[in-house]
Design a protein around this motif. Structure first.
Motif, PDB file in Angstrom:
ATOM      1  N   LEU A 174       0.962  -1.139  -0.065  1.00  0.00           N
ATOM      2  CA  LEU A 174      -0.106  -0.006  -0.197  1.00  0.00           C
ATOM      3  C   LEU A 174       0.574   1.249  -0.069  1.00  0.00           C
ATOM      4  CD1 LEU A 174      -2.821  -0.996   2.516  1.00  0.00           C
ATOM      5  CD2 LEU A 174      -2.564  -1.235  -0.009  1.00  0.00           C
ATOM      6  N   ARG A 175       2.027   1.017   0.600  1.00  0.00           N
ATOM      7  CA  ARG A 175       3.111   2.205   0.742  1.00  0.00           C
ATOM      8  C   ARG A 175       4.076   1.744   1.409  1.00  0.00           C
ATOM      9  NH1 ARG A 175      -0.981   2.781   4.411  1.00  0.00           N
ATOM     10  NH2 ARG A 175      -0.208   2.695   6.659  1.00  0.00           N
ATOM     11  N   TRP A 176       5.350   2.763   0.966  1.00  0.00           N
ATOM     12  CA  TRP A 176       6.713   2.395   1.642  1.00  0.00           C
ATOM     13  C   TRP A 176       7.189   3.863   2.330  1.00  0.00           C
ATOM     14  CZ3 TRP A 176      10.947   4.819  -0.067  1.00  0.00           C
ATOM     15  CH2 TRP A 176      10.810   5.556  -1.436  1.00  0.00           C
ATOM     16  N   GLN A 177       8.078   3.721   3.084  1.00  0.00           N
ATOM     17  CA  GLN A 177       8.809   4.873   3.561  1.00  0.00           C
ATOM     18  C   GLN A 177      10.135   4.591   4.087  1.00  0.00           C
ATOM     19  OE1 GLN A 177       5.398   5.410   6.109  1.00  0.00           O
ATOM     20  NE2 GLN A 177       6.782   5.480   7.747  1.00  0.00           N
ATOM     21  N   PRO A 178      10.880   5.713   3.733  1.00  0.00           N
ATOM     22  CA  PRO A 178      12.426   5.398   4.474  1.00  0.00           C
ATOM     23  C   PRO A 178      12.350   5.467   5.757  1.00  0.00           C
ATOM     24  CG  PRO A 178      12.207   7.194   2.983  1.00  0.00           C
ATOM     25  CD  PRO A 178      10.769   6.803   3.183  1.00  0.00           C
ATOM     26  N   ASP A 179      13.289   4.497   6.486  1.00  0.00           N
ATOM     27  CA  ASP A 179      13.093   4.598   8.052  1.00  0.00           C
ATOM     28  C   ASP A 179      14.535   4.333   8.353  1.00  0.00           C
ATOM     29  OD1 ASP A 179      12.720   3.618  10.784  1.00  0.00           O
ATOM     30  OD2 ASP A 179      11.811   1.770  10.108  1.00  0.00           O
ATOM     31  N   GLY A 180      15.223   5.751   8.624  1.00  0.00           N
ATOM     32  CA  GLY A 180      16.668   5.493   8.627  1.00  0.00           C
ATOM     33  C   GLY A 180      17.176   5.289   7.363  1.00  0.00           C
ATOM     34  N   ASP A 181      18.169   4.489   7.467  1.00  0.00           N
ATOM     35  CA  ASP A 181      18.754   3.796   6.120  1.00  0.00           C
ATOM     36  C   ASP A 181      17.918   2.765   5.533  1.00  0.00           C
ATOM     37  OD1 ASP A 181      20.821   5.671   6.377  1.00  0.00           O
ATOM     38  OD2 ASP A 181      22.219   4.290   7.458  1.00  0.00           O
ATOM     39  N   ASP A 182      16.981   2.248   6.150  1.00  0.00           N
ATOM     40  CA  ASP A 182      16.423   0.986   5.901  1.00  0.00           C
ATOM     41  C   ASP A 182      14.812   1.702   5.256  1.00  0.00           C
ATOM     42  OD1 ASP A 182      18.274  -0.328   6.977  1.00  0.00           O
ATOM     43  OD2 ASP A 182      17.068  -0.868   8.913  1.00  0.00           O
ATOM     44  N   VAL A 183      14.000   0.590   5.045  1.00  0.00           N
ATOM     45  CA  VAL A 183      12.778   0.860   4.420  1.00  0.00           C
ATOM     46  C   VAL A 183      11.631   0.162   5.189  1.00  0.00           C
ATOM     47  CG1 VAL A 183      13.301   1.583   2.122  1.00  0.00           C
ATOM     48  CG2 VAL A 183      13.120  -0.433   2.396  1.00  0.00           C
ATOM     49  N   ALA A 184      10.588   0.556   5.280  1.00  0.00           N
ATOM     50  CA  ALA A 184       9.427  -0.035   5.980  1.00  0.00           C
ATOM     51  C   ALA A 184       8.289   0.017   4.749  1.00  0.00           C
ATOM     52  CB  ALA A 184       8.860   0.692   7.109  1.00  0.00           C
ATOM     53  N   VAL A 185       7.564  -1.194   4.564  1.00  0.00           N
ATOM     54  CA  VAL A 185       6.879  -1.383   3.471  1.00  0.00           C
ATOM     55  C   VAL A 185       5.552  -1.911   4.206  1.00  0.00           C
ATOM     56  CG1 VAL A 185       5.984  -2.786   1.487  1.00  0.00           C
ATOM     57  CG2 VAL A 185       8.494  -2.165   1.806  1.00  0.00           C
ATOM     58  N   THR A 186       4.320  -1.076   3.862  1.00  0.00           N
ATOM     59  CA  THR A 186       3.066  -1.619   4.591  1.00  0.00           C
ATOM     60  C   THR A 186       2.112  -2.288   3.614  1.00  0.00           C
ATOM     61  OG1 THR A 186       3.413   0.485   6.158  1.00  0.00           O
ATOM     62  CG2 THR A 186       1.301  -0.603   5.660  1.00  0.00           C
ATOM     63  N   THR A 187       1.482  -3.446   4.066  1.00  0.00           N
ATOM     64  CA  THR A 187       0.289  -3.959   3.178  1.00  0.00           C
ATOM     65  C   THR A 187      -0.782  -4.006   4.166  1.00  0.00           C
ATOM     66  OG1 THR A 187       0.494  -6.118   4.000  1.00  0.00           O
ATOM     67  CG2 THR A 187       2.025  -5.382   2.256  1.00  0.00           C
ATOM     68  N   ALA A 188      -1.977  -4.542   3.908  1.00  0.00           N
ATOM     69  CA  ALA A 188      -3.071  -4.431   4.511  1.00  0.00           C
ATOM     70  C   ALA A 188      -2.894  -5.520   5.562  1.00  0.00           C
ATOM     71  CB  ALA A 188      -4.368  -5.133   3.696  1.00  0.00           C
ATOM     72  N   GLN A 189      -1.861  -6.563   5.493  1.00  0.00           N
ATOM     73  CA  GLN A 189      -1.668  -7.384   6.480  1.00  0.00           C
ATOM     74  C   GLN A 189      -0.580  -7.207   7.328  1.00  0.00           C
ATOM     75  OE1 GLN A 189      -2.177  -8.032   3.087  1.00  0.00           O
ATOM     76  NE2 GLN A 189      -3.783  -9.759   3.209  1.00  0.00           N
ATOM     77  N   ALA A 190       0.250  -6.375   7.009  1.00  0.00           N
ATOM     78  CA  ALA A 190       1.428  -6.157   7.840  1.00  0.00           C
ATOM     79  C   ALA A 190       2.336  -4.960   7.474  1.00  0.00           C
ATOM     80  CB  ALA A 190       2.232  -7.472   8.286  1.00  0.00           C
ATOM     81  N   THR A 191       3.319  -4.472   8.363  1.00  0.00           N
ATOM     82  CA  THR A 191       4.361  -3.731   8.151  1.00  0.00           C
ATOM     83  C   THR A 191       5.471  -4.525   7.938  1.00  0.00           C
ATOM     84  OG1 THR A 191       3.305  -1.682   8.780  1.00  0.00           O
ATOM     85  CG2 THR A 191       5.644  -1.522   8.634  1.00  0.00           C
ATOM     86  N   TYR A 192       6.585  -4.316   7.025  1.00  0.00           N
ATOM     87  CA  TYR A 192       7.741  -5.247   6.988  1.00  0.00           C
ATOM     88  C   TYR A 192       8.836  -4.185   6.844  1.00  0.00           C
ATOM     89  CZ  TYR A 192       4.350  -8.843   5.390  1.00  0.00           C
ATOM     90  OH  TYR A 192       3.244  -9.345   5.163  1.00  0.00           O
ATOM     91  N   ARG A 193      10.087  -4.684   7.358  1.00  0.00           N
ATOM     92  CA  ARG A 193      11.117  -3.777   7.347  1.00  0.00           C
ATOM     93  C   ARG A 193      12.248  -4.453   6.437  1.00  0.00           C
ATOM     94  NH1 ARG A 193      13.217   0.300  11.790  1.00  0.00           N
ATOM     95  NH2 ARG A 193      15.320   0.329  10.838  1.00  0.00           N
ATOM     96  N   ALA A 194      13.163  -3.690   5.854  1.00  0.00           N
ATOM     97  CA  ALA A 194      13.987  -4.248   5.114  1.00  0.00           C
ATOM     98  C   ALA A 194      15.410  -3.149   5.058  1.00  0.00           C
ATOM     99  CB  ALA A 194      13.768  -4.767   3.831  1.00  0.00           C
TER     100      ALA A 194
END
Ligand SMILES: Cc1cc2nc3c(=O)[nH]c(=O)nc-3n(C[C@H](O)[C@H](O)[C@H](O)COP(=O)(O)OP(=O)(O)OC[C@H]3O[C@@H](n4cnc5c(N)ncnc54)[C@H](O)[C@@H]3O)c2cc1C
Length: 375
Positions: A174-194
């Motif tokens: 649904l969306r992604w955003q930078p999280d410091g040097d990482d990223v967070a990706v959000t779906t309807a089920q969860a938020t994942y970090r990479a």
């Protein structure tokens, strides 16, 4: 705590399935997300066949990607046990001074692919299905042919899974955003970090890059399969290569031999433009294929029988019709590829590998300078 991965790949079609495979094979913890269950028929990677060729009339900037693509498709065939390529050759047809004839010959010479420049009569002797118009010639690329897009995606996904990739279908980002040097990706089920993110959402990529306002155009494209009305044996791949015909300046018609389901053909770049992939009209009417039939009659008159099948697809075009492969201009932990402008499947494996190299900071095995950010 969000689940964490080395790299998240958003969009598991042609480019994304290849990226997921190359990263997982290197031992990365990979999460792949797709809004549907690829291979599916709602993106740009279905319809049973795609042309693969080296005598590339679109320009020599593609040659390093194309050379790598052939090596990687053969590797994938060996790894998966699936035959992907059918190298029945490609006729690049047009007037002697046309872009397709001049540029495909120059690319063939530059890449060192065996080719033959054939006048109309020689084409018809060798490939009797073809009736070239007076003055037209063909550059026959002997190492070209066709590849199954569905099997290519399936093989990449199966191999990615074999190397441990987690693949979540029917779970759109649904969306992604930078999280410091990482990223967070959000779906309807969860938020994942990479640590890294690859965006390969095809025609939907602008949904995930709204602030960049990429100048991409979605073009509805249809293909039709025709049952030959005479001399059906002439359309067998052993006697009928794939072809691209510049039938008028900058107007292209292409097609395939009969793989058992009819002679597939289509017109390149004359489709209706739409605002978004979800707005592509999926219903097909006979009028959709009238223009293709008119051109088909000129080149392959014996193929002009009843429709056997039709398909709707779309191109995602850049203004210059060349690929886009690069880091995100503002976020170096994000890489993206899309907008292959109706000719990207053949090189999608090399694009996926290049994306894997970009996010893991490895030396690129191909030259993508011409395809980097340019708007
Ligand atoms: C009719 C037609 C003929 C073509 N002929 C040729 C040819 O002969 N030779 C050639 O080389 N190329 C050809 N092409 C072009 C080629 O098929 C495409 O360039 C290529 O397949 C596109 O791959 P992609 O990975 O960019 O997009 P896709 O394969 O469409 O993948 C994008 C994926 O992203 C997913 N997605 C979208 N949004 C999200 C989200 N928010 N979250 C998660 N997932 C998401 C989609 O479900 C989809 O699976 C043709 C294209 C068409 C339409």
């Amino acid at each position: 705590m969000p689940e964490t991965f080395d790299t998240i790949v958003v969009g598991l079609g042609a480019d994304g399935s290849a990226a997921a495979y190359h990263l997982a094979r290197r031992g990365q913890r990979v999460l792949g997300l797709d809004r549907y269950a690829p291979p599916h028929t709602l993106g740009a990677t279905h319809g049973g066949s795609r042309i693969i060729r080296k005598a590339y009339f679109e320009g020599q900037q593609y040659l390093s990607l194309l050379e790598r693509a052939y090596v990687l498709w053969r590797d994938l065939e060996a790894a998966s046990g699936c035959v992907l390529l059918n190298l029945c050759g490609c006729l690049n047809i047009g007037l002697p001074e046309s872009q397709i004839v001049k540029e495909s010959q120059q690319s063939a010479e530059a890449i060192g692919v065996p080719y033959a420049r054939l006048p109309a009569a020689a084409v018809q002797r060798r490939f009797p299905a073809f009736h070239l118009e007076d003055g037209h010639v063909a550059v026959f690329d002997t190492e070209a042919g066709l590849i199954s897009p569905e099997n290519g995606v399936r093989a990449h996904l199966e191999q990615a899974r074999r190397y441990g990739a987690r693949l979540h279908f029917d779970e759109p980002a649904l969306r992604w955003q930078p999280d410091g040097d990482d990223v967070a990706v959000t779906t309807a089920q969860a938020t994942y970090r990479a640590g890294r993110l690859i965006l390969t959402a095809g025609g939907w990529i602008n949904d995930l890059l709204a602030d960049l306002r990429l100048p991409l155009q979605i073009e509805r494209v249809t293909n039709a399969w025709f049952r030959p009305k005479a001399n059906a044996a002439h359309f067998h791949p052993s006697r009928c290569p794939v072809y691209i015909w510049e039938y008028d300046p900058d107007l292209y018609f292409y097609g395939f031999p009969d793989l058992g389901d009819g002679v597939k053909a289509g017109i390149h770049y004359e489709g209706a433009l739409v605002d978004h992939p979800d707005a592509v009209e999926r219903a097909v009417s006979e009028t959709d294929h009238e223009a293709a039939r008119v051109v088909l009659r000129r080149l392959l008159p014996d193929a002009d029988g009843p429709f056997a099948n039709t398909a709707v697809c779309f191109y995602t075009n850049t203004p210059d019709k060349h690929y886009l492969i690069d880091h995100h201009p503002d976020h170096p932990q994000v890489a993206l590829a899309s907008a292959c402008s109706g000719h990207g499947f053949k090189a999608s494996n090399a694009i996926g590998e290049a994306l894997a190299d970009l996010v893991t900071e490895q030396d690129l095995k191909v030259d993508i300078d011409a395809f980097r950010w340019r708007w």
